[in-house]
Write an enzyme that holds these catalytic residues in place. Structure first.
Site, PDB file in Angstrom:
ATOM      1  N   ARG A 231       0.785  -1.240  -0.096  1.00 12.14           N
ATOM      2  CA  ARG A 231       0.263   0.101  -0.131  1.00 12.14           C
ATOM      3  C   ARG A 231       0.840   1.127   0.096  1.00 12.14           C
ATOM      4  NH1 ARG A 231      -4.950  -0.263   3.816  1.00 12.14           N
ATOM      5  NH2 ARG A 231      -3.597   0.522   5.313  1.00 12.14           N
TER       6      ARG A 231
ATOM      7  N   LYS B  57       1.360 -18.737   4.586  1.00 15.07           N
ATOM      8  CA  LYS B  57       0.772 -19.076   5.901  1.00 15.07           C
ATOM      9  C   LYS B  57       0.597 -17.717   6.481  1.00 15.07           C
ATOM     10  CE  LYS B  57       2.701 -21.105   9.566  1.00 15.07           C
ATOM     11  NZ  LYS B  57       3.284 -20.470  10.509  1.00 15.07           N
TER      12      LYS B  57
ATOM     13  N   HIS C 109       7.300 -24.028   4.671  1.00 11.27           N
ATOM     14  CA  HIS C 109       8.680 -23.844   4.542  1.00 11.27           C
ATOM     15  C   HIS C 109       9.502 -24.980   4.997  1.00 11.27           C
ATOM     16  CE1 HIS C 109       8.973 -22.174   8.475  1.00 11.27           C
ATOM     17  NE2 HIS C 109      10.409 -22.290   8.587  1.00 11.27           N
TER      18      HIS C 109
ATOM     19  N   LYS D 291      12.982 -27.449   3.367  1.00 14.40           N
ATOM     20  CA  LYS D 291      14.078 -27.515   4.243  1.00 14.40           C
ATOM     21  C   LYS D 291      14.813 -29.008   3.669  1.00 14.40           C
ATOM     22  CE  LYS D 291      12.848 -25.655   8.631  1.00 14.40           C
ATOM     23  NZ  LYS D 291      13.617 -24.843   8.966  1.00 14.40           N
TER      24      LYS D 291
ATOM     25  N   GLU E 102      12.190 -24.501  20.075  1.00  6.97           N
ATOM     26  CA  GLU E 102      12.756 -23.234  19.788  1.00  6.97           C
ATOM     27  C   GLU E 102      13.265 -22.493  21.053  1.00  6.97           C
ATOM     28  OE1 GLU E 102      10.843 -20.930  16.129  1.00  6.97           O
ATOM     29  OE2 GLU E 102       9.187 -21.856  17.091  1.00  6.97           O
TER      30      GLU E 102
ATOM     31  N   ASP F 119       0.113 -22.468  14.726  1.00  8.07           N
ATOM     32  CA  ASP F 119       1.348 -22.184  13.989  1.00  8.07           C
ATOM     33  C   ASP F 119       2.406 -23.109  13.712  1.00  8.07           C
ATOM     34  OD1 ASP F 119       3.107 -19.829  13.473  1.00  8.07           O
ATOM     35  OD2 ASP F 119       4.211 -20.239  15.264  1.00  8.07           O
TER      36      ASP F 119
ATOM     37  N   HIS G 231       3.601 -27.741   9.833  1.00 13.63           N
ATOM     38  CA  HIS G 231       5.091 -27.833   9.727  1.00 13.63           C
ATOM     39  C   HIS G 231       5.118 -29.489  10.473  1.00 13.63           C
ATOM     40  CE1 HIS G 231       5.679 -23.920   8.771  1.00 13.63           C
ATOM     41  NE2 HIS G 231       6.004 -23.529   9.862  1.00 13.63           N
TER      42      HIS G 231
ATOM     43  N   LYS H  91       8.008 -22.915  21.968  1.00  6.57           N
ATOM     44  CA  LYS H  91       8.814 -21.407  22.342  1.00  6.57           C
ATOM     45  C   LYS H  91       9.517 -21.459  23.617  1.00  6.57           C
ATOM     46  CE  LYS H  91       6.854 -19.533  18.771  1.00  6.57           C
ATOM     47  NZ  LYS H  91       7.752 -19.385  17.308  1.00  6.57           N
TER      48      LYS H  91
HETATM   49  C1  BG6 Z   1       6.979 -20.327  11.387  1.00  4.88           C
HETATM   50  C2  BG6 Z   1       6.261 -19.895  12.638  1.00  4.88           C
HETATM   51  O1  BG6 Z   1       5.996 -20.783  10.457  1.00  4.88           O
HETATM   52  O2  BG6 Z   1       8.004 -21.159  11.780  1.00  4.88           O
HETATM   53  C3  BG6 Z   1       7.240 -19.336  13.684  1.00  4.88           C
HETATM   54  O3  BG6 Z   1       5.225 -19.114  12.216  1.00  4.88           O
HETATM   55  C4  BG6 Z   1       8.275 -20.369  13.922  1.00  4.88           C
HETATM   56  O4  BG6 Z   1       6.472 -19.099  15.004  1.00  4.88           O
HETATM   57  C5  BG6 Z   1       8.955 -21.001  12.690  1.00  4.88           C
HETATM   58  O5  BG6 Z   1       9.386 -19.561  14.681  1.00  4.88           O
HETATM   59  C6  BG6 Z   1      10.023 -21.966  12.712  1.00  4.88           C
HETATM   60  O6  BG6 Z   1      10.576 -22.078  11.502  1.00  4.88           O
HETATM   61  P1  BG6 Z   1      12.317 -22.571  11.794  1.00  4.88           P
HETATM   62  O7  BG6 Z   1      12.464 -22.655  10.223  1.00  4.88           O
HETATM   63  O8  BG6 Z   1      13.181 -21.450  12.181  1.00  4.88           O
HETATM   64  O9  BG6 Z   1      12.290 -23.830  12.395  1.00  4.88           O
END
Ligand code: BG6
Length: 486
Positions: free
Chosen positions: A48, A145, A175, A179, A213, A232, A237, A337
């Protein structure tokens, strides 16, 4: 002159956003550096903000310098930046697509539209692209996403986008599929005859998938609080990773051959009834703690988080797959987390020998375990029993260790590099099909509903630990424990 009429341009909606600056433009730059981006491909950012090209480039250059670190080279970036253009677009205003239309009209190539905006704009964007005649033959769309909040909202998004793009022109990003280690898992399973006979209930006792994480929610508090760890990380994933672990061998690597098999796994996941949710799931929320010697605040003290938030920052689930291959094998899934360590790994625990020929106690530390670590290092370790040197026949675990970076000594493509490259080349194997995505929602939704209806709060855990005690108990009830190395 080579014929470039089929070489796509890429148009990024949400072009000033964090993901674009942090990941997408740096990934396209690296593809450019490694000559994996066709010289004819142009990149048009849109958002925008009423910026001109120079202003957009100034922001992108600064971000790239930051995020690319030593890979950033002024002269190479300047060369790459010639591909970049910018057009301000208000996704909701049909007429504001004119500038973009003009910027693209320079050549009639297929277009890859990357929608990195909030999903509530996807419908307007697709309709306006269509009304303005901008969806040229061969054009496709990449969806970032979160793709919905639940089954109904994801179906609505899919319907809206599907009104303008055929399913085989829709690239849904997860994603994790980009990997390298996830693809390596397919190589390991289907490129070797060694594992397949063992890859089943007769030999496997349990499977564990951990995505831990160290980071907290950072500046994404508001988004995260609406989302939580199940939406999330697990819905996408972790379930996609589970599919690659559990799927039957596909007939080929062709997109639908692979995706059909993944879909079968998702459909065979045993639904978790509301009454079972307290036994087979754990949700947690981090409290203040210490990570790497640094004090870390609790989730409820993070910016943008209401003091009474019940959002989970940790999930553990015992999942089961109702199939001949997997009946009776628990799949333990967990993510969180602010955990003790950053580790993403798949652990396959094999059963004990049926009969020990050794003296009583010689196998007391029995370990037959395959650990496929994806992060922080890409390694495959096979823990097995060997004889301890000495007079007695004492057996102890030993480890066969394969380090992929050592073994191949070649730079790997990062997830977004791989996925951008594949989408530009029209390769769908590593993207999620609509039915897979919806099957994943169907499985997680009853858990979300049961949590929402429950008076219980998420179980607290200290930042810097492996999550609430209930997570160990979940696995412990089966006489097992999580694989944790530190
Ligand atoms: C994202 C999540 O899709 O993946 C994040 O929204 C998360 O919360 C991330 O931190 C983790 O990705 P990676 O590649 O660091 O394991």
């Amino acid at each position: 002159m080579p014929d470039t009429s089929n070489t796509p341009d890429i148009v990024i909606f949400g072009g000033t956003g964090d993901l674009v600056m942090r990941k997408l433009l740096p990934s396209l730059y690296r593809l450019h550096v490694y000559k994996l981006l066709d010289p004819a491909t142009r990149i048009v950012g849109t958002a925008r903000s009423k910026l001109d090209r120079d202003q957009y480039l100034a922001t992108a250059t600064e971000a790239a310098r930051n995020f690319l670190g030593k890979d950033f080279k002024d002269d190479v970036w300047a060369e790459f930046a010639q591909r970049i253009d910018y057009a301000p677009v208000d996704a909701r205003e049909a007429h504001s697509f004119n500038a973009l239309s003009q910027a693209l009209a320079v050549r009639l190539a297929p277009r890859v539209f990357y929608l990195s905006t909030a999903p509530n704009l996807f419908s307007d964007i697709c309709r306006n692209l269509s009304d303005n005649g901008m969806i040229t033959p061969g054009s496709r769309v990449i969806l970032e996403k979160p793709l919905g909040f639940d089954l109904a909202s994801s179906q609505a998004i899919n319907d809206e986008v599907g009104a303008h793009f055929a399913e085989d022109h829709i690239f849904r990003i997860d994603h994790y599929l980009g990997k390298e280690p996830v693809q390596n898992l397919m190589a390991l399973r289907f490129g070797n005859s060694l594992f397949e006979p063992l890859w089943r209930r007769e030999w496997i006792r349990d499977v564990q998938i951990t995505v831990a994480e160290r980071i907290g929610v950072g500046s994404r508090g508001e988004f995260y609080n609406e989302t939580g760890a199940l939406r999330d990380m697990v819905q996408n994933h972790i379930l996609q990773t589970l599919c690659i672990v559990a799927m039957e061998p596909p007939a080929s690597i062709a997109p639908d051959a692979v995706r059909d098999e993944k879909l079968k796994v998702l459909r065979a996941l045993r639904p978790i009834a509301a009454s079972e949710v307290p036994q087979v799931t754990v949700r947690g929320q981090y409290k203040a703690g210490v990570i790497d010697g640094q004090a870390v605040k609790g989730y409820l003290q993070e910016e943008g988080i209401p003091a009474d938030s019940r959002t989970e920052t940790f999930v553990a689930i015992k999942a089961e797959i109702d199939s001949w291959r997997w009946a009776g094998v628990p799949f333990f899934l967990r993510t969180g987390k602010c955990m003790q360590d950053r580790v993403t790994e798949i652990v396959i625990n094999f059963r004990s020998v049926p009969h020990s020929i050794f003296a009583h106690g010689a196998l007391k530390n029995y370990t037959n375990r395959l650990v496929i670590q994806m992060q922080p290092y890409e390694t495959v370790k096979l823990h097995m029993m060997g004889k301890e040197p000495g007079d007695d026949m004492n057996l102890e675990p030993v480890t066969l260790d394969l380090d992929f970076r050592e073994a191949f000594q070649r730079r790997q493509l990062e997830a977004y590099e791989r996925l951008l490259m594949d989408s530009l080349r029209g390769k769908l194997t590593l993207f999620v099909r609509r039915d897979e995505q919806e099957a994943a929602w169907r499985w997680v939704e009853p858990i979300l509903d049961a949590w929402a209806a429950s008076p219980d709060k998420p179980k607290p855990y200290n930042a810097g630990t492996w999550g609430p005690a209930a997570s160990s108990a979940l696995v412990g009830r089966e006489g097992l424990s999580w694989h944790e190395e530190s």
